[in-house]
Design a protein around this motif. Sequence first.
Motif, PDB file in Angstrom:
ATOM      1  N   GLU A   2       0.831  -1.308  -0.060  1.00 39.35           N
ATOM      2  CA  GLU A   2      -0.092   0.136  -0.035  1.00 39.35           C
ATOM      3  C   GLU A   2       0.832   1.397  -0.122  1.00 39.35           C
ATOM      4  N   SER A   3       2.067   1.211   0.919  1.00 40.50           N
ATOM      5  CA  SER A   3       2.702   2.390   0.820  1.00 40.50           C
ATOM      6  C   SER A   3       3.340   2.682  -0.273  1.00 40.50           C
ATOM      7  N   ARG A   4       3.869   1.856  -1.158  1.00 43.45           N
ATOM      8  CA  ARG A   4       4.541   2.116  -2.307  1.00 43.45           C
ATOM      9  C   ARG A   4       3.568   2.562  -3.553  1.00 43.45           C
ATOM     10  N   GLU A   5       2.248   2.654  -3.516  1.00 39.19           N
ATOM     11  CA  GLU A   5       1.286   2.966  -4.328  1.00 39.19           C
ATOM     12  C   GLU A   5       1.360   4.397  -4.832  1.00 39.19           C
ATOM     13  N   ALA A  47       1.184   5.963   3.394  1.00 38.39           N
ATOM     14  CA  ALA A  47       2.263   6.406   2.567  1.00 38.39           C
ATOM     15  C   ALA A  47       3.720   6.713   3.260  1.00 38.39           C
ATOM     16  N   ASP A  48       3.441   7.138   4.656  1.00 31.78           N
ATOM     17  CA  ASP A  48       4.626   7.276   5.447  1.00 31.78           C
ATOM     18  C   ASP A  48       5.034   6.550   6.500  1.00 31.78           C
ATOM     19  N   TRP A  49       4.557   5.107   6.197  1.00 36.19           N
ATOM     20  CA  TRP A  49       4.852   3.959   7.141  1.00 36.19           C
ATOM     21  C   TRP A  49       6.156   3.327   7.093  1.00 36.19           C
ATOM     22  N   TYR A  50       6.983   3.775   5.733  1.00 31.74           N
ATOM     23  CA  TYR A  50       8.220   3.442   5.515  1.00 31.74           C
ATOM     24  C   TYR A  50       9.024   4.532   5.326  1.00 31.74           C
ATOM     25  N   VAL A  51      10.327   4.518   5.164  1.00 30.70           N
ATOM     26  CA  VAL A  51      11.193   5.683   5.033  1.00 30.70           C
ATOM     27  C   VAL A  51      11.468   5.874   3.705  1.00 30.70           C
ATOM     28  N   ASP A  54      12.716  -0.522   5.248  1.00 34.19           N
ATOM     29  CA  ASP A  54      12.633  -0.313   6.865  1.00 34.19           C
ATOM     30  C   ASP A  54      11.307   0.615   7.224  1.00 34.19           C
ATOM     31  N   LEU A  55      10.899   0.075   8.211  1.00 35.42           N
ATOM     32  CA  LEU A  55       9.595   0.802   8.761  1.00 35.42           C
ATOM     33  C   LEU A  55       9.931   2.275   9.485  1.00 35.42           C
ATOM     34  N   ASN A  56       9.014   3.315   9.285  1.00 37.71           N
ATOM     35  CA  ASN A  56       9.212   4.556   9.689  1.00 37.71           C
ATOM     36  C   ASN A  56       8.702   4.668  10.897  1.00 37.71           C
ATOM     37  N   PHE A  57       9.505   4.573  12.009  1.00 34.97           N
ATOM     38  CA  PHE A  57       9.168   4.638  13.568  1.00 34.97           C
ATOM     39  C   PHE A  57       8.908   6.035  14.124  1.00 34.97           C
ATOM     40  N   ASN A  87       6.464   7.473  12.518  1.00 37.74           N
ATOM     41  CA  ASN A  87       5.124   7.695  12.300  1.00 37.74           C
ATOM     42  C   ASN A  87       4.328   6.918  13.637  1.00 37.74           C
ATOM     43  N   PRO A  88       3.725   7.685  14.666  1.00 39.96           N
ATOM     44  CA  PRO A  88       3.027   7.151  15.751  1.00 39.96           C
ATOM     45  C   PRO A  88       2.133   5.791  15.271  1.00 39.96           C
ATOM     46  N   ASP A  89       1.480   5.816  14.136  1.00 40.70           N
ATOM     47  CA  ASP A  89       0.706   4.703  13.601  1.00 40.70           C
ATOM     48  C   ASP A  89       1.439   3.474  13.365  1.00 40.70           C
ATOM     49  N   VAL A  90       2.665   3.565  13.155  1.00 43.87           N
ATOM     50  CA  VAL A  90       3.595   2.434  12.799  1.00 43.87           C
ATOM     51  C   VAL A  90       4.076   1.804  14.303  1.00 43.87           C
ATOM     52  N   GLN A  91       4.478   2.706  15.095  1.00 46.67           N
ATOM     53  CA  GLN A  91       4.526   2.255  16.602  1.00 46.67           C
ATOM     54  C   GLN A  91       3.388   1.449  17.220  1.00 46.67           C
ATOM     55  N   ASN A  92       2.163   2.172  16.886  1.00 46.63           N
ATOM     56  CA  ASN A  92       0.921   1.396  17.431  1.00 46.63           C
ATOM     57  C   ASN A  92       0.651   0.044  16.824  1.00 46.63           C
ATOM     58  N   ALA A  93       1.113  -0.035  15.591  1.00 48.99           N
ATOM     59  CA  ALA A  93       0.969  -1.512  14.970  1.00 48.99           C
ATOM     60  C   ALA A  93       1.804  -2.409  15.356  1.00 48.99           C
ATOM     61  N   ILE A  94       2.992  -1.956  15.582  1.00 48.44           N
ATOM     62  CA  ILE A  94       3.937  -2.863  16.111  1.00 48.44           C
ATOM     63  C   ILE A  94       3.643  -3.397  17.409  1.00 48.44           C
ATOM     64  N   LEU A  95       3.425  -2.424  18.285  1.00 46.49           N
ATOM     65  CA  LEU A  95       2.714  -2.924  19.773  1.00 46.49           C
ATOM     66  C   LEU A  95       1.695  -3.794  19.664  1.00 46.49           C
ATOM     67  N   ASP A  96       0.661  -3.389  18.621  1.00 42.46           N
ATOM     68  CA  ASP A  96      -0.423  -4.601  18.565  1.00 42.46           C
ATOM     69  C   ASP A  96       0.100  -6.020  18.151  1.00 42.46           C
ATOM     70  N   THR A  97       0.965  -6.015  17.379  1.00 40.08           N
ATOM     71  CA  THR A  97       1.893  -7.185  16.990  1.00 40.08           C
ATOM     72  C   THR A  97       2.283  -8.055  18.472  1.00 40.08           C
ATOM     73  N   ALA A  98       2.831  -7.200  19.037  1.00 41.85           N
ATOM     74  CA  ALA A  98       3.572  -7.818  20.493  1.00 41.85           C
ATOM     75  C   ALA A  98       2.318  -8.234  21.088  1.00 41.85           C
ATOM     76  N   ARG A  99       1.148  -7.494  21.348  1.00 47.54           N
ATOM     77  CA  ARG A  99       0.268  -8.010  22.184  1.00 47.54           C
ATOM     78  C   ARG A  99      -0.486  -9.403  21.798  1.00 47.54           C
ATOM     79  N   PHE A 100      -0.479  -9.466  20.260  1.00 49.54           N
ATOM     80  CA  PHE A 100      -1.185 -10.549  19.868  1.00 49.54           C
ATOM     81  C   PHE A 100      -0.523 -11.688  19.986  1.00 49.54           C
ATOM     82  N   TRP A 101       0.975 -11.813  20.318  1.00 48.51           N
ATOM     83  CA  TRP A 101       1.597 -12.978  20.524  1.00 48.51           C
ATOM     84  C   TRP A 101       1.574 -13.242  22.298  1.00 48.51           C
ATOM     85  N   LEU A 102       1.711 -12.238  22.728  1.00 45.76           N
ATOM     86  CA  LEU A 102       1.571 -12.186  24.458  1.00 45.76           C
ATOM     87  C   LEU A 102       0.288 -12.705  24.796  1.00 45.76           C
TER      88      LEU A 102
END
Length: 533
Positions: free
Chosen positions: A115-118, A125-129, A172-175, A177-192
């Motif tokens: 999606e980001s590269r489209e 659009a701003d989820w990657y560097v 590389d993800l663009n950290f 961007n707060p949305d990227v951080q939130n998505a990654i934390l959601d990933t962590a919570r999924f496995w926990l």
Amino acid sequence: MSSDLNWWRGGVIYQIYPRSFFDSNGDGIGDIPGVIAHLDYIAELGVDAIWLSPFFTSPMKDFGYDISDYKDVDPMFGSLHDFKHLIEEAHQKGLKVIIDQVYSHTSDQHLWFKESRESRDNPKADWYVWADPKPDGTAPNNWLSLFGGPAWQFDTRRGQYFMHNFLASQPDLNFHNPDVQNAILDTARFWLELGVDGFRLDVVNMYFHDAALTDNGLADSPEKQFVGADKVNPFTRQYHVNQMCRDENLDFLKRLRAVMDEFPGTTTVGEIGAPGGMKYMAQYTSNGDKLHMAYTFELLEKEHSVDYIRGTIERVEQNLGDGWPCFALSNHDVERSASRWGKDADDPKAYVRTTLGLLATLRGSPCIYQGEELGLPEAEVPFELLQDPFGIEFWPEFKGRDGCRTPIPWLNEAMGGFTSGGHPWLPIEPIHRQLAVGEQGVDTESTLNFSRQLLAWRREHPALKDGRFEWLDSDKDLLLFRRVNDQESLVIALNMTSRELPVEVSGSAQTVPGFQAATGDRIPAYTLAAWTE
């Protein structure tokens, strides 16, 4: 299961590289059911936890470190149901489960990147560097990739470059961007929520970059040298503080720790490859509000003189403060320690035992890489059978990581008991077959049975789990230190040389399985000795 919420503090971790552990279905690739099949072996070794390298959905350009779906298991390894079964079985056997988390980058096949590269104005659009070319069309700055060449790849759809610290297929993800951080934390919570007990965080210091994209300077002094990359790699010529190790990382690690704290008894261990890695190791584990543990590459380097080992330990003790280290001598990225450190030893088998003794007695949490308990040397993989893109790029000066990733030998037979098929993903090393689990299990003098006895001895001494570390005066070629807590004071002497050394210690001598006893004021070659005070 242990009720100790701080089980990780001094707990022994066993790293599993799933592709090479055990193939349950004959396709030549290890899998999650294969891990389940040998959990008894791991439990009998006497470790506290297993750490699994990535098994997530991936095109496998970098063998799982290029993730296309953070929340699912690649069919090559099994299913999410298989992984849940693994957690249940491991917990029943008293084993915690730590899994790799690769947050700094994804595969270019991840839906986020597609999606980001489209376009430059889509929701991701701003989820990657991304960055515009210089006026002459060249890359935005001079940053290099660890895997060779620039850290930038031009994308025709956006007319911009995207950043990649590794392969061009690992954007590389663009950290920032707060949305990227939130998505990654959601990933962590999924496995926990699925029940994992912790995360090993891949390249934890590479989450953020300098938003201004400032050029890197030269690595013109030792403290600016990147630790963890082969010196033939041009990457080592730059000082990478603009490309990684940014202060913004600390705030994200605090956010991650807050998520971990929602699940009492879970842990994190961060991998830090960086110039001045000890500084970040201390920074990232301080104050109990970021990582639980971290490790750098100092003891994964080729240098292994007594002075170097002592200096490394001293830097850890001087810098870490209230943080907690994790020590490894081998892993899936470096030449096995039996070869990297022990190939020139007069008695390689005895030397391997002494290095395991070092790992078992330092202040920190030891991490044993699969096969290390067997004393496996590095495998020889010919160029035509290489799989690792890193090795293919830098052959022959650097042969890559395949030599430490070949299948574990369970039996002394053609396929090593690893697979019922005829084509393992990497060749079975003939020398390894002679060191197979089946051979060593019935040999009371084997490295495998030594490893089991050593870890059992370690469990009998609480000071080795969480005790303080104090250096003692000794011969310059001897490592002599005290581990002490409220329950005991234990003096450890490690002679990693091929000659007898003098030692002056008072206390009651302990029998350490697999080692000659120190006699009087002398300690034999390649020996770990211990005294209680």
